[in-house]
Structures are given as C-alpha cells and as structure tokens.
Design a protein around this motif. Sequence first.
Motif, PDB file in Angstrom:
ATOM      1  N   LEU A  53      12.558   7.328  21.559  1.00 43.84           N
ATOM      2  CA  LEU A  53      13.409   7.876  22.616  1.00 43.84           C
ATOM      3  C   LEU A  53      12.887   7.388  23.960  1.00 43.84           C
ATOM      4  O   LEU A  53      11.774   6.852  24.069  1.00 43.84           O
ATOM      5  N   GLY A  54      13.679   7.646  25.006  1.00 44.03           N
ATOM      6  CA  GLY A  54      13.344   7.114  26.325  1.00 44.03           C
ATOM      7  C   GLY A  54      12.097   7.713  26.953  1.00 44.03           C
ATOM      8  O   GLY A  54      11.617   7.185  27.958  1.00 44.03           O
ATOM      9  N   ASN A  55      11.598   8.813  26.414  1.00 45.73           N
ATOM     10  CA  ASN A  55      10.375   9.360  27.010  1.00 45.73           C
ATOM     11  C   ASN A  55       9.177   9.351  26.056  1.00 45.73           C
ATOM     12  O   ASN A  55       8.192  10.046  26.283  1.00 45.73           O
ATOM     13  N   ALA A  76      16.427   4.407  21.827  1.00 45.32           N
ATOM     14  CA  ALA A  76      17.704   5.109  21.886  1.00 45.32           C
ATOM     15  C   ALA A  76      17.844   5.644  23.311  1.00 45.32           C
ATOM     16  O   ALA A  76      17.943   6.847  23.541  1.00 45.32           O
ATOM     17  N   SER A  77      17.814   4.750  24.267  1.00 40.78           N
ATOM     18  CA  SER A  77      17.974   5.115  25.679  1.00 40.78           C
ATOM     19  C   SER A  77      18.301   3.857  26.466  1.00 40.78           C
ATOM     20  O   SER A  77      18.026   2.737  26.021  1.00 40.78           O
ATOM     21  N   MET A  78      18.895   4.084  27.607  1.00 33.40           N
ATOM     22  CA  MET A  78      19.194   2.972  28.522  1.00 33.40           C
ATOM     23  C   MET A  78      17.932   2.645  29.317  1.00 33.40           C
ATOM     24  O   MET A  78      17.585   1.487  29.518  1.00 33.40           O
ATOM     25  N   GLY A  79      17.231   3.697  29.788  1.00 31.30           N
ATOM     26  CA  GLY A  79      16.002   3.511  30.556  1.00 31.30           C
ATOM     27  C   GLY A  79      14.899   2.973  29.654  1.00 31.30           C
ATOM     28  O   GLY A  79      14.869   3.255  28.446  1.00 31.30           O
ATOM     29  N   PHE A  80      14.003   2.193  30.253  1.00 30.23           N
ATOM     30  CA  PHE A  80      12.964   1.544  29.429  1.00 30.23           C
ATOM     31  C   PHE A  80      11.589   1.608  30.088  1.00 30.23           C
ATOM     32  O   PHE A  80      10.678   0.861  29.732  1.00 30.23           O
ATOM     33  N   VAL A 101      26.920   2.221  25.915  1.00 31.63           N
ATOM     34  CA  VAL A 101      27.440   3.384  25.192  1.00 31.63           C
ATOM     35  C   VAL A 101      27.318   4.700  25.961  1.00 31.63           C
ATOM     36  O   VAL A 101      27.870   5.703  25.536  1.00 31.63           O
ATOM     37  N   LEU A 102      26.590   4.706  27.067  1.00 33.35           N
ATOM     38  CA  LEU A 102      26.386   6.001  27.727  1.00 33.35           C
ATOM     39  C   LEU A 102      26.839   6.049  29.184  1.00 33.35           C
ATOM     40  O   LEU A 102      26.715   7.078  29.854  1.00 33.35           O
ATOM     41  N   ALA A 103      27.411   4.947  29.673  1.00 34.43           N
ATOM     42  CA  ALA A 103      27.744   4.891  31.104  1.00 34.43           C
ATOM     43  C   ALA A 103      28.777   5.950  31.502  1.00 34.43           C
ATOM     44  O   ALA A 103      28.612   6.658  32.495  1.00 34.43           O
ATOM     45  N   SER A 234      19.014   8.952  37.187  1.00 32.95           N
ATOM     46  CA  SER A 234      18.333   7.744  36.702  1.00 32.95           C
ATOM     47  C   SER A 234      16.967   8.098  36.111  1.00 32.95           C
ATOM     48  O   SER A 234      16.868   8.416  34.929  1.00 32.95           O
ATOM     49  N   ARG A 235      15.928   8.107  36.934  1.00 33.57           N
ATOM     50  CA  ARG A 235      14.600   8.527  36.483  1.00 33.57           C
ATOM     51  C   ARG A 235      13.922   9.240  37.642  1.00 33.57           C
ATOM     52  O   ARG A 235      14.082   8.844  38.817  1.00 33.57           O
ATOM     53  N   GLY A 236      13.124  10.261  37.291  1.00 31.82           N
ATOM     54  CA  GLY A 236      12.488  11.075  38.315  1.00 31.82           C
ATOM     55  C   GLY A 236      11.648  10.268  39.287  1.00 31.82           C
ATOM     56  O   GLY A 236      11.660  10.519  40.491  1.00 31.82           O
ATOM     57  N   PRO A 283      18.135  19.692  32.709  1.00 32.28           N
ATOM     58  CA  PRO A 283      17.051  19.120  31.883  1.00 32.28           C
ATOM     59  C   PRO A 283      17.412  17.783  31.237  1.00 32.28           C
ATOM     60  O   PRO A 283      17.474  17.671  30.020  1.00 32.28           O
ATOM     61  N   HIS A 284      17.636  16.761  32.044  1.00 34.34           N
ATOM     62  CA  HIS A 284      17.865  15.384  31.572  1.00 34.34           C
ATOM     63  C   HIS A 284      18.965  15.343  30.498  1.00 34.34           C
ATOM     64  O   HIS A 284      18.721  14.954  29.360  1.00 34.34           O
ATOM     65  N   ILE A 285      20.178  15.734  30.912  1.00 32.12           N
ATOM     66  CA  ILE A 285      21.286  15.780  29.944  1.00 32.12           C
ATOM     67  C   ILE A 285      22.380  14.764  30.267  1.00 32.12           C
ATOM     68  O   ILE A 285      23.508  14.889  29.775  1.00 32.12           O
ATOM     69  N   GLY A 286      22.057  13.760  31.076  1.00 32.38           N
ATOM     70  CA  GLY A 286      23.074  12.780  31.491  1.00 32.38           C
ATOM     71  C   GLY A 286      23.900  12.224  30.337  1.00 32.38           C
ATOM     72  O   GLY A 286      25.120  12.110  30.434  1.00 32.38           O
ATOM     73  N   SER A 287      23.243  11.880  29.258  1.00 35.57           N
ATOM     74  CA  SER A 287      23.963  11.264  28.128  1.00 35.57           C
ATOM     75  C   SER A 287      24.207  12.258  26.991  1.00 35.57           C
ATOM     76  O   SER A 287      24.574  11.854  25.877  1.00 35.57           O
ATOM     77  N   ALA A 288      24.013  13.547  27.266  1.00 35.36           N
ATOM     78  CA  ALA A 288      23.984  14.526  26.168  1.00 35.36           C
ATOM     79  C   ALA A 288      25.359  15.032  25.752  1.00 35.36           C
ATOM     80  O   ALA A 288      25.720  16.186  25.993  1.00 35.36           O
ATOM     81  N   ALA A 295      26.002   7.594  19.376  1.00 40.06           N
ATOM     82  CA  ALA A 295      26.224   6.155  19.623  1.00 40.06           C
ATOM     83  C   ALA A 295      24.930   5.478  20.074  1.00 40.06           C
ATOM     84  O   ALA A 295      24.673   4.313  19.742  1.00 40.06           O
ATOM     85  N   MET A 296      24.103   6.205  20.820  1.00 41.15           N
ATOM     86  CA  MET A 296      22.821   5.629  21.261  1.00 41.15           C
ATOM     87  C   MET A 296      21.906   5.361  20.059  1.00 41.15           C
ATOM     88  O   MET A 296      21.279   4.306  19.944  1.00 41.15           O
ATOM     89  N   VAL A 297      21.846   6.340  19.156  1.00 48.85           N
ATOM     90  CA  VAL A 297      21.000   6.158  17.963  1.00 48.85           C
ATOM     91  C   VAL A 297      21.561   5.012  17.118  1.00 48.85           C
ATOM     92  O   VAL A 297      20.824   4.151  16.632  1.00 48.85           O
TER      93      VAL A 297
HETATM   94  C1  DGY Z   1      18.683   7.006  29.032  1.00 46.41           C
HETATM   95  O1  DGY Z   1      19.413   6.533  28.183  1.00 46.41           O
HETATM   96  O2  DGY Z   1      17.928   6.336  29.742  1.00 46.41           O
HETATM   97  C2  DGY Z   1      18.706   8.493  29.167  1.00 46.41           C
HETATM   98  O3  DGY Z   1      18.077   8.890  30.343  1.00 46.41           O
HETATM   99  C3  DGY Z   1      18.066   9.148  27.970  1.00 46.41           C
HETATM  100  O4  DGY Z   1      16.758   8.692  27.831  1.00 46.41           O
END
Ligand code: DGY
Length: 325
Positions: A53-55, A76-80, A101-103, A234-236, A283-288, A295-297
């Motif tokens: 996962l992204g974290n 399974a995240s856009m952020g890397f 898949v998450l935009a 995006s990211r903290g 709590p970081h639910i942008g793509s939730a 689709a991310m998985v």
């Molecule tokens: C992403 O895809 O980067 C979301 O923040 C979930 O990690």
Amino acid sequence: MKKRVLVTRENLPGHGVGRLSEAAEVVAWPGDGKPGHSDLAALAPGTSGVLALGNDPVDGALMDAAGPSLRVVGLASMGFDNVDRAAAAERGIVVTHTPGVLAETTADLTFALILAARRRIGAAGASLAEGSWGLFRMHDYLGLDIHGATLGLIGYGQIGRAVARRAQGFGMRVLHHDPYAPDDGLSAPVDLATLLAESDIVSLHVPLTEETRHLVSARELAAMKPTATLVSTSRGGVVDEEALLAAVRGGRLHSAGLDVFEREPMGRELSPLVTEPHVVTLPHIGSATETTRAAMVDLAVDNILDVLAERPARTPLPGTPAAHV
Ligand code: DGY
C-alpha cells in the motif's frame, strides 16, 4: 513452481488478490494492524513480487530481505513516496503504481473538502447535533462562496484535471501551476506567485518528492489571500503543517481541508489540525470508494503478473523501466 508474492495486508478489496493467488503463491501479512518493517522482512525471503500500500515503507533493506528473486513492487496507490526508488533502480526492480483508476474519485473528495471547509459544513452540523440551533439568525454559520471563485491547482496531472472539470460546473475560474502542463482550455497555466496571489482556493495535486516537500510553507501561506482555503489530497509532507496551523490560528488564512498528514495514521495522538475549528480533516480517504479501491488492487496485481510473466508493466512509476533487467 509458482512464484511467491508478498502482500502487505490480508483482505484487500475486490478480486485482485484472488486472481494473484491463482498464478502465484501469495504470502499475506496476517495481522490486523499495519505490519512493521521486520514483519514484512520476515515474510520477504524468496519473493518475486511485493504488493504494497502507499504507506508501507519499501526500502533497500526490504528488497535485500526478499533477495535477488525480487522483480517487481506493485503499489496499490498513485503516490510512491514510500518506496526507495534509487534502491529499486540499483537492483533492477520494477516499481509500479496506479494512475488512471483513482483520479475521478479523488477529485470528488477534493470538492467535498472545498465545500466543507469554505461553507463550514462540519462545524454547522456539529452545532445542530449538540442542540445549539435554537434560532435562525442571519449571521450564524457564515462561510464563503465556491461558485465564481478562483481555484488554483498546484500540480495538473490526472487528478488536477479532474478537479478542473468539476470546477466548470461551479462557474469557477481555474489556474494551474505545473511545469509539464500547458493551457488546455479548462485551466490557465500561471507561475506559482500568481496562483497563490489570485486563488480563493489552492488545491494540491503533486506527488511528495524531494522537490515538493514543504512546497507550501510560511512564505507561500503568507502569499495567499487571507480569505483563501488550502486543500490537500496529495501527501501530508507537501505542506508545512506547523506553518499552516499558525496561519489559520492567526487569521491569515480562512480555512483548510486536509485528507493527508505528515504523520499517518494518527491513532489517538491527534495532530492539532484535527481539532482546529476552521480546518476540515479526513483520514486519507481520497480514493476510498469500493470500486476505486478494488480497481487499485486490480491494477497492482496486473502489473505484478505482467512483470512476473516477463511482459512490460502497465503503469511503472514515471520515468522508470517497465521491465525487470
Ligand atoms: C494514493 O493512491 O496515493 C492514495 O493516497 C492512497 O495511497
């Protein structure tokens, strides 16, 4: 013999991990909480792929624990920002993520934060729930308009553009700052100083990298209008949170809407931003959503299966190789 793939959580949404286990031997972290570095390292030896996962920190030590069999890390995240990309490159390991898949889902949540922060939806709802709405008064719960406002997007990739499309429905003027994105008729490219000075809402859509860490600090906050709202999905680490807190408390910024934090997850040790009246936090639910998380998985699994079958990965990290060398 099936190749081994380490999956950093059990019970991921959708059917992706089921598909993966038909083609590979899946070793999943069985615990309830987030696995520690040593938990993953203990499961890693002999794996050819890691689905993370992204974290989940994926560093050189984890890659070494996996050993020379490791070919691909499928996020399974856009952020890397959780992956040591240099360590992966040195070892010829392909790293993939999940653009595409998450935009739209993340853009929806960006608008939820804009609406909630500027119209003070959380505070107004909480006051109703606690029985404080005894009288309709013209000056209660006043917020600021979204329609007709100027929206400034820092970063104009897939998510930024999806936000810009939504902004058309609100009759907003849209600006963006992104060295790679020209004028597309939806949003006008401007330099950062112009974007900060002219926007009523500034929304962040850049990945966290060495260049973007604390991109919004005291200086940038001071350059924004005192009636402006800062939004981040995006990211903290892109925002200097101490500076943001000081700006909101000092009345130098109207509000903020944050889905991401420098320290995640927080448990009971809350960031002071969470209880700040003019800051809306999630709590970081942008793509939730069910569809998007599945689709991310799925995309992470497709990337892993492609590399294991010696096909090029579908969505390697920008500027990195799609095939194991
Ligand atoms: C992403 O895809 O980067 C979301 O923040 C979930 O990690």
